[in-house]
Structures are given as C-alpha cells and as structure tokens.
Design a protein around this motif. Structure first.
Motif, PDB file in Angstrom:
ATOM      1  N   HIS A  47       0.807  -1.229   0.000  1.00 49.59           N
ATOM      2  CA  HIS A  47       0.000   0.000   0.000  1.00 49.59           C
ATOM      3  C   HIS A  47       0.840   1.278   0.000  1.00 49.59           C
ATOM      4  O   HIS A  47       0.354   2.334   0.381  1.00 49.59           O
ATOM      5  N   ARG A  48       2.091   1.192  -0.445  1.00 48.37           N
ATOM      6  CA  ARG A  48       2.931   2.381  -0.426  1.00 48.37           C
ATOM      7  C   ARG A  48       2.356   3.498  -1.296  1.00 48.37           C
ATOM      8  O   ARG A  48       2.303   4.642  -0.902  1.00 48.37           O
ATOM      9  N   ALA A  49       1.956   3.143  -2.510  1.00 45.01           N
ATOM     10  CA  ALA A  49       1.380   4.138  -3.417  1.00 45.01           C
ATOM     11  C   ALA A  49       0.052   3.605  -3.932  1.00 45.01           C
ATOM     12  O   ALA A  49      -0.131   2.394  -4.016  1.00 45.01           O
ATOM     13  N   PRO A  50      -0.877   4.482  -4.291  1.00 47.30           N
ATOM     14  CA  PRO A  50      -2.203   4.026  -4.749  1.00 47.30           C
ATOM     15  C   PRO A  50      -2.154   3.529  -6.188  1.00 47.30           C
ATOM     16  O   PRO A  50      -2.801   4.052  -7.081  1.00 47.30           O
ATOM     17  N   VAL A  51      -1.337   2.518  -6.370  1.00 46.37           N
ATOM     18  CA  VAL A  51      -1.025   2.023  -7.700  1.00 46.37           C
ATOM     19  C   VAL A  51      -1.173   0.510  -7.688  1.00 46.37           C
ATOM     20  O   VAL A  51      -0.880  -0.131  -6.675  1.00 46.37           O
ATOM     21  N   ALA A 380      19.935 -11.318   2.372  1.00 49.06           N
ATOM     22  CA  ALA A 380      19.527  -9.906   2.516  1.00 49.06           C
ATOM     23  C   ALA A 380      18.837  -9.396   1.257  1.00 49.06           C
ATOM     24  O   ALA A 380      17.997  -8.497   1.309  1.00 49.06           O
ATOM     25  N   ILE A 383      15.039  -8.891   1.293  1.00 50.05           N
ATOM     26  CA  ILE A 383      14.449  -7.698   1.915  1.00 50.05           C
ATOM     27  C   ILE A 383      14.407  -6.578   0.880  1.00 50.05           C
ATOM     28  O   ILE A 383      13.410  -5.869   0.743  1.00 50.05           O
ATOM     29  N   PHE A 384      15.496  -6.441   0.129  1.00 55.51           N
ATOM     30  CA  PHE A 384      15.512  -5.411  -0.914  1.00 55.51           C
ATOM     31  C   PHE A 384      14.466  -5.719  -1.989  1.00 55.51           C
ATOM     32  O   PHE A 384      13.852  -4.817  -2.547  1.00 55.51           O
ATOM     33  N   ARG A 386      11.621  -6.891  -1.669  1.00 58.62           N
ATOM     34  CA  ARG A 386      10.273  -6.482  -1.253  1.00 58.62           C
ATOM     35  C   ARG A 386      10.066  -4.981  -1.384  1.00 58.62           C
ATOM     36  O   ARG A 386       8.962  -4.478  -1.229  1.00 58.62           O
ATOM     37  N   ASP A 387      11.158  -4.265  -1.656  1.00 58.89           N
ATOM     38  CA  ASP A 387      11.073  -2.809  -1.758  1.00 58.89           C
ATOM     39  C   ASP A 387      10.286  -2.373  -2.997  1.00 58.89           C
ATOM     40  O   ASP A 387       9.586  -1.375  -2.977  1.00 58.89           O
ATOM     41  N   ALA A 388      10.436  -3.104  -4.092  1.00 62.57           N
ATOM     42  CA  ALA A 388       9.766  -2.721  -5.336  1.00 62.57           C
ATOM     43  C   ALA A 388       8.467  -3.496  -5.488  1.00 62.57           C
ATOM     44  O   ALA A 388       8.444  -4.714  -5.349  1.00 62.57           O
ATOM     45  N   MET A 389       7.399  -2.788  -5.799  1.00 68.50           N
ATOM     46  CA  MET A 389       6.082  -3.418  -5.907  1.00 68.50           C
ATOM     47  C   MET A 389       6.083  -4.582  -6.881  1.00 68.50           C
ATOM     48  O   MET A 389       5.431  -5.593  -6.676  1.00 68.50           O
TER      49      MET A 389
ATOM     50  N   ASN B  50       9.282  -1.481   5.483  1.00 67.10           N
ATOM     51  CA  ASN B  50      10.314  -2.461   5.135  1.00 67.10           C
ATOM     52  C   ASN B  50      11.630  -1.871   5.638  1.00 67.10           C
ATOM     53  O   ASN B  50      11.851  -0.669   5.493  1.00 67.10           O
ATOM     54  N   THR B 380       6.800   3.390  -6.806  1.00 70.28           N
ATOM     55  CA  THR B 380       6.577   2.051  -6.274  1.00 70.28           C
ATOM     56  C   THR B 380       7.829   1.426  -5.687  1.00 70.28           C
ATOM     57  O   THR B 380       7.838   0.247  -5.386  1.00 70.28           O
ATOM     58  N   SER B 381       8.899   2.200  -5.520  1.00 66.46           N
ATOM     59  CA  SER B 381      10.046   1.699  -4.760  1.00 66.46           C
ATOM     60  C   SER B 381      10.695   2.890  -4.074  1.00 66.46           C
ATOM     61  O   SER B 381      10.535   4.033  -4.519  1.00 66.46           O
TER      62      SER B 381
END
Lengths: 451, 445
Positions: A47-51, A380, A383-384, A386-389, B50, B380-381
C-alpha cells in the motif's frame, strides 16, 4: 514503450535474488486462490502508493511453438493489442493511456505475460480489457502483415545488428540441438517468422490462451477480497478449455557441443563464454539448485567474487569475468562462465585462467567464513526485493508460469540457508564433470585469438 | 575505522517540517524538509514498512565541465570513488559493501554528478560513513584506477560500433560543436588514457561541495536520525565548488542530414531540434504537445503513423531533453535500410502537421490525462521516489510540487499547444543522423 522479449535469465535473476528477513517466513507472503475454471490467482498487497500492477501470464512461450512456426508466440503477443469486437482498433492501449496507465507485454521461452500499471481505482477497467482479449481477439490479414514488418524490424534491432546476439543464436543450437525448442531464438528464425500467417497466430492463440492455462497476478494497493470479487466477475465466466498438461521439456538427443566462433569487423572487445547444462527447478538433480546458486554467487558475482579478484585485480588478464546460473527454466538449467580479456590476452589464455581459478576452489575448498558471508548477502537480497512493488509479481508469476511451485520462491531462504560447504563443492564438481557444454568466442576479423 | 562508535554519538535535533502532502486518492506521500543542525538540507519521505533506506544525491555540474582534453573525467571519478577511501583500500572497501549488502555508487551525466546509497536500516550509519569517506577521502590508488580505465576504454571501443551510440554522438557534436555537451561524457580512448590520480583528486575537491548538493531520502528513517547523519556525512565538504559551470549555448540546429556508414541491416535514426529548458514557462505546454507528437505511450502520432499503420519500425518516439544550458526535442527510430526515406517522409510530415496546429481537443485531453495519471505510477520503490525528490530540488520545483503538478498540466490549453507547436517545431531545422546503409539518403554538404 516497447513490447519486449524477456530472456529466461532476467526472471531467473529476480526469482533467485530473494529472501525474507524474518526467520523462515515466506519471501512475499502472497494470498492465492484458484477460480472454478482453473485460473490461478496471486495477490500481493503493498500500500505504499495508490497504484496497482495487473498481470496475466500464459503458460506458453516460444518453446511451445509448433515445428516450423518459430516466432509465432511473440508475433501473437504483438497482435494481442489489435482488438476485439467489444474493443476494436487498438482501443486497449488507447483506453489505458487515457487513464494514465502504463502497459506492455513480454514473451520468453516458457511463458508470455501481459501487464498494466494503473491507479488502483482503475483495476476493474484493465481486468475487463484483459479478460476480454483472452478469448475474443479479432485479427485482419492487414493487421498481421503490418505487425510482421514491425517484428522483423525488432529482429533487426535486437539480433541482426549485434554480433554478440548473432553468436548466441548460433551457439544455442549446439547446446539444444535436433529441434529442441531452447535451440531457437524467441523471436524466431527469420525465414520461418516471415512466413507466419494470420491462421498461425490464431491457432497458437486457440491452443494456449485460456483461463486454465493462465495465472493472474495483482500487486499493489489492493485487498484480496476486491481482487476476488473482480476476478469472479471478469475471469471466472470464461470457460476452461481443458488443455492438455504441458509435457516435460527434456531431450535425450546428444548435444553437438564444441566451439562456436563468430568473427566480425565490428567486434572491438573480444569475449568468451562456456555454457554447461545443469539442473533446473524441474529437470535433473533439483536438490542441487540452491548449492549452484551459492556457487555462482561466490565464484562469479560482482567485484568481490573469486574470479573477479583473481583475473581482473590480482592478475590483470580480463576486463570482466563472471558466472551466471539459470535455474528457473522449464527445461534444463545452465551454468555459464564468461570473460572479456584485456588487450594482448588471448581467449584461450583467459579460459585457461578461469579453469585454473575454478580448480583452486576444488583443491583448497572454501575459506573460513566465506560461505556464511555469501549466504548472508544472498538472504539480505530478499528484503531489498520487497522494496519494489513489481518484484514479487514477476518472481512468482515467472515461477508458476514455468511450472514451478510457489514454494520455490517462498521457501528460497530455507533452501539457501541449508547449503553447506560440501554441497557447494559437490555442485562445482558436477559442473566440471558435465559433458554437455559449449564454448563461444566473439572475435574481431583477422586478429588471431583475441590477443 | 570506528564506525561502530557512531551509534553512540549524541543525535542533534534536526528541524523537520512536513510541507507537502501528495494526495493521489486514498494514500499520500508526505515530503518533509529536513535541515541538519549545520544547515544541510534533505527532502525525506518516511516509509517504515520495510527495513530499507534509499538515499539519492546529486551535485550540480557534470561531464559538461570536463575540459576537452580530459573528457570522461567525471565518469572515471564516478567509477573509482567507490574503489577505496580513507584507510580502506579498494578490495577492503568493496568487501565491506558486499558483506553488509550496501549499494553505494556514483554516476555522471551531462549536468550532474550523482550518488546512491541503498541499505538495510541496521547498516544505515555505516553506509553513510562509507559515503562520507568516498566523497571526501577517495584514494584513487593506481590499481583500481588502471583497472577501471581499462574497463571504460573497452566500453568506449565496443560503443564505437554501436549504431545508437554513433548516432547520438554525431547528433550532439553537430548540435554543440564548441561546448561540453558536444563531447561524449564517457570520453575518448585517448582522453581516458591520459587521466591521472591528480585529475581525479582535483575533480573531487573542486566540484563536490555542499553548495551544489541536493539530497533525497526515502524509507525507514526518522527526520531526527537523518538530520544528524546529514552533518556527519556532508559536513566536511567544501562550502562551494570552485570549478565554474559551462556557459549557456544555443543548439546549432540547421536541418542537416548526416549519414554514418555501418554495415547493418537496420538504420538507426536520431532526430531533433532546439527545445526548451526545464524552467521555461512553456515547459508543460511543450511537454503535452510533444506527448501528442511522439511521447511515451503506444498512442503517439509517430507511433501510430510509423509503427502501427506502416510497420516501418519497432521503436519510435520523441522526448523533451532539457539540459541546464540548452534544451532539445530529441527522438529516434530504427528502420530497414531500404525504408529510411519513407520513414523520414512520414516523420517530417508529422512534424509539419503538428507545427501547423492540426491538434484536436480530444488528443489534448488524452495527453493531459496520461501525463497526470502516469506520474504516480513510478512511486513504487524507495529508490524511485528518492530520485523524484532529487529531481524536484535540482529543478527548483518546490517541495509542494507534487500537489501542484496536476494543475500545471491541467492549465495547458489547445491555443497554447498550437502556439508552442508553431514556435518550436520547424521541419527545415530538424537535424537528422542516420547510421547504417540507408538507401537514397543524400547527406547535407
């Protein structure tokens, strides 16, 4: 703005560069369900951006093409934008652009994918459009003729003008001979592609595009209930086709092997590579996959790898050197060594130095703490990721469309975590002992062996 | 190095002012201005979902400032600054980055020297300390400098046969014959061979300063923690750069046609003419106009006429190319050698059709909804958002830009698009470079 080809290694890299920081939790923790017509659905809320990213993956790629029709999977991918009775004349792209959306598609050996990124309140619009073209594509002969010209220009752009790409096209036939589908280029042999017809495209469409041969992936600002509601409305009513299960992609044909050399005036930097058949997530000794991934990381990934240190820094023989391992193919996997020499160094010298450095790992084993460092770094990466949708959508979509289980992505940390030193050495010995291998050499005209 | 001690330092209070709420629909991206105790500013978007932090920075001024005989200097500095700093030699420095999963790298473009740090939150302090070392005490030891020079030279040699690279280099050389923009920012084999450790040290000391720095940060960090890190990381940089920027320049667009012979089946064509800079009041109007003509979707006129209707090309498009000292409208297309003339005919006729004001309200509306709607899709990132924060600061757009962008685009009207089309598009000044073996194309004398 290009409808693209996607090589297996691209998704391989994504699928394999993952891990969850929480002890043994899944990497992306998606919600999954299956519609009554057999269409699998994967939802990855973020849900970071409404995209929202909406993707449909078909379990059909260039490797599924009938004999003599190479390039038809990719041609069809282009033609899917032409229209349906409900949305004719390229309306698909126009509607998405009018709503500020981005879209594209890609074809690989093992699958074909269509994707749109839109504001989250536009999910229903793209789902309606994508479901509509799953079974209602209409093609005119003129559409096909024009698009064929576009695809041949794409071939010119990607292959004909690039010596390294032409070399790879030639070499793959020797690693995957006798009509093995991995031996032909995704974009197709020119002569076969030129001869493709409207009927060829529609026949591939009918044979493969159906809900029971497709995976829906939705990532981003959505919840599972909403995706379920919309998928029930748009995808669930499409009748399944009862398509036959894909046959395993194996071959007993002996490989041709040997060296493939391409000389071209335009080559200003020589290069060498060796491709060795290895297990994938489905073929061969699948339990060795994780160890091969660790091996590739420590031997040939980045500026601190063994090969880079030995051949680029300590004995400056190469400008670049490394390894790749592609485990995510539906057919066999490949372990690849590659290098480009410094001026005055021949390709034979460089390949010998790669072999010596690799042998040193066999003889001396791993250094103290080396395995732990490599594994920590690999883990590691999850974890990175998961950063990008889109990372989870591509990793999971690619895995499922290649016939792998969701666990191959979600349990990846456990598999990497369990790799021991002896596993890495066993994997290396298997790579060295494997007879199914080819070598490629890219050289300038008339300049000896790259020196 | 005592980076482990850093966590014990007293965190000085930073000033954090939430100034901008980017409201798409439901969710919002809040941009905060963080000013450190010493007055160093960064723009921040917090995201604690995150444990990752992305830092992007840019110094104004890039390869345009490289002297002609030292072309490629900024690029070589970008390639070597992460190859050893302070007490760490190249391999030690790189090993720490690898072991801690820290991405730290630099890049050079025409107008900027950029930096990037991406790290797990737990390694943020260490990451920023490594960034400080790389910015202020890079070693430029002989081995890594020689190694990176050999890699860059190999790249330049390979590029010398790549159609796209040849076309762009020829285009920029013709457009900016006496300016840094006219030179390839990678440099030449000769210029890169001649670069020395002294050149690199001078580069760092004269070009990287607090006065030309902007910073964007996104991820799992609070304003207080970031404020303290800003001083520690950038506090010892000089106040101002001492190398002057290049001068403003007018593109030398004359409508010339260049042909570079290369034995390939497909010709690569680069075309363009004078455009405008980012701060020009007409920027948004020209952006919308170009979108209709050749902008980034499957729906532009060039895409429709050249690809969809005629199958002449796989990729075709045009873009605004605003530089600090000049502006361009720049495009490219690839087509079979035999069909270059036909492709250029279609290109020129579309250029002219737009210039004469043949634009519909529907096209305008579609372009505006696309440009407005597609912007948030990139958010988105953490890295992508941090890049936007840097770009907003570099271009002086204001911290509330995200709130206003939609209105800027919304204000573009049909009369404006027709006016700028007539003002900016001149088919007789459209410069063209063709690389390949095009049939029937006569180069300008």
């Amino acid at each position: 703005m290009t409808k693209t080809l996607l090589r297996i290694c691209v998704v391989g890299a994504l699928a394999l560069g993952l891990w969850s920081g929480q002890a043994m939790a899944g990497v992306f923790n998606p919600e999954t369900f299956t519609l009554k017509n057999g269409m699998d659905v994967v939802v990855l809320p973020n849900h970071r951006a409404p995209v929202v990213l909406h993707m449909v993956w078909y379990k059909a790629g260039a490797a599924d093409e009938p004999k003599g029709k190479s390039g038809v999977a990719h041609l069809l991918e282009h033609l899917m934008f032409k229209g349906t009775p409900k949305h004719p004349d390229g309306e698909f792209s126009k509607l998405i652009a009018q709503h500020g959306g981005e879209e594209n598609a890609f074809t690989s050996l093992d699958y074909t994918g269509y994707h749109q990124t839109v504001a989250s309140d536009q999910l229903e619009m793209v789902m309606e459009l994508e479901a509509d073209r799953m079974t209602h594509l209409v093609l005119s002969a003129e559409d096909v003729a024009t698009e064929l010209a576009v695809v041949l220009e794409e071939r010119n752009q990607r292959l004909e003008g690039k010596p390294a790409a032409r070399l790879s096209e030639q070499a793959m036939q020797k690693l995957f001979p006798k009509g093995h589908p991995y031996g032909r280029p995704i974009i197709g042999w020119r002569a076969e592609t030129e001869a493709l017809s409207r009927e060829d495209a529609l026949s591939f469409y009918k044979d493969h595009y159906a809900p029971d041969n497709a995976i829906l992936v939705v990532a981003g600002d959505v919840d599972v209930a909403e995706v379920k509601r919309l998928a029930e409305k748009y995808y669930a009513p499409i009748p399944p086709r009862g398509l036959p299960k894909r046959a395993p992609l194996t071959t007993d044909a002996p490989i041709i092997g040997g060296e493939t050399v391409l000389r071209d005036d335009r080559v200003k930097q020589a290069s060498w590579s060796e491709h060795i058949i290895q297990p994938s997530l489905t073929n061969g000794e699948t339990r060795r996959v994780a160890a091969l991934e660790v091996l590739s990381e420590l031997l040939g990934s980045g500026g601190t790898s063994r090969l880079y240190k030995a051949l680029v820094i300590e004995r400056p023989l190469a400008v670049s050197v490394g390894t790749d391992y592609m485990a995510s193919a539906r057919g066999d996997g490949q372990f690849v060594f590659y290098a480009s020499p410094r001026p005055g160094v021949s390709l034979d010298e460089i390949s010998k130095a790669v072999r010596l450095e690799t042998q040193r790992l066999v003889d001396e084993g791993l250094a103290d703490g080396e395995l732990a460092r490599i594994k920590k770094r690999m883990l590691a990466d999850a974890i990175f990721s998961r950063d990008a949708m889109k990372a989870g959508a591509y990793a999971i979509g690619g895995a499922l469309a290649s016939g792998h289980k969701l666990e191959s992505v979600e349990d990846w940390p456990e598999h990497i975590g369990a790799v021991g030193e002896q596993d890495v050495l066993d994997a290396l010995n298997a790579v060295l002992a494997e007879p199914r291998r080819i070598t490629t050499k890219l050289l300038a005209n008339g300049k000896g062996d790259g020196a | 190095m005592n980076w482990r001690m850093k966590k014990l330092y007293v965190i000085l209070l930073a000033v954090a002012l939430p100034l901008s709420l980017l409201s798409f629909q439901a969710a919002a991206v809040e941009v905060e201005r963080v000013v450190s105790p010493q007055g160093i500013e960064a723009w921040l978007v917090q995201d604690h979902s995150n444990p990752v932090v992305s830092v992007r920075l840019a110094f104004r001024g890039g390869a345009e400032m490289d002297p002609a005989d030292k072309a490629g200097l900024a690029n070589l500095a970008a390639s070597t600054m992460d190859e050893g700093a302070g007490e760490f030699d190249s391999q030690t420095f790189q090993q720490i980055l690898a072991d801690q999963s820290i991405t730290l790298r630099f890049s050079a473009s025409n107008d900027r020297f950029g930096g990037e740090v991406t790290t797990l939150t737990e390694n943020l302090d260490q990451s920023m300390d490594l960034l400080r070392l790389a910015l202020t005490q890079p070693r430029f030891d002989d081995e890594p400098v020689a190694r990176l020079k050999s890699q860059l030279i190999a790249g330049i040699q390979s590029d010398s046969q790549r159609p796209g690279k040849l076309a762009y280099n020829a285009f920029f050389k013709a457009m900016f014959p006496d300016h840094g923009y006219g030179r390839d920012s990678d440099g030449t084999v000769e210029s890169v061979t001649g670069l020395t450790q002294a050149d690199l040290k001078a580069f760092v000391h004269t070009r990287l300063a607090r006065g030309n720095l902007v910073v964007g940060v996104v991820g799992d960090v609070t304003p207080e923690r970031l404020g303290a890190l800003l001083d520690k990381t950038f506090g010892t940089l000089p106040a101002q750069p001492t190398t002057p920027r290049a001068a403003d320049v007018v593109p030398n667009a004359t409508g010339r046609v260049q042909v570079i012979e290369l034995d390939v089946p497909q010709s690569t064509i680069v075309f363009g003419q004078a455009g405008l800079k980012r701060d020009d009041p007409d920027f948004y109007t020209v952006l919308v106009m170009n979108h209709i003509l050749g902008g980034g979707s499957f729906t532009s006129r060039l895409y429709e006429e050249i690809r969809e209707k005629r199958g002449l090309a796989y990729s075709v498009g045009s873009d605004l190319y605003p530089l600090d000292h000049a502006g361009l409208i720049l495009g490219s297309v690839g087509t079979e050698n035999a069909r270059v003339a036909e492709t250029l005919d279609v290109l020129r006729s579309e250029w002219t059709r737009m210039a004469t004001g043949d634009v519909s309200a529907q096209e305008l509306n579609n372009a505006k909804t696309y440009i407005t709607g597609s912007f948030p899709l990139t958010f988105t990132s953490t890295g992508a958002i941090a890049r936007v924060l840097v770009s907003m600061q570099i271009n002086g757009l204001g911290i509330d830009y995200l709130d206003h962008r939609k209105a800027y685009i919304g204000a573009v009207d049909l009369a404006g698009v027709k006016r700028v089309a007539a003002e900016y598009l001149h088919v007789d000044k459209l410069d063209i470079v063709v690389v390949g073996k095009p049939a029937g194309i006569v180069p300008s004398p």
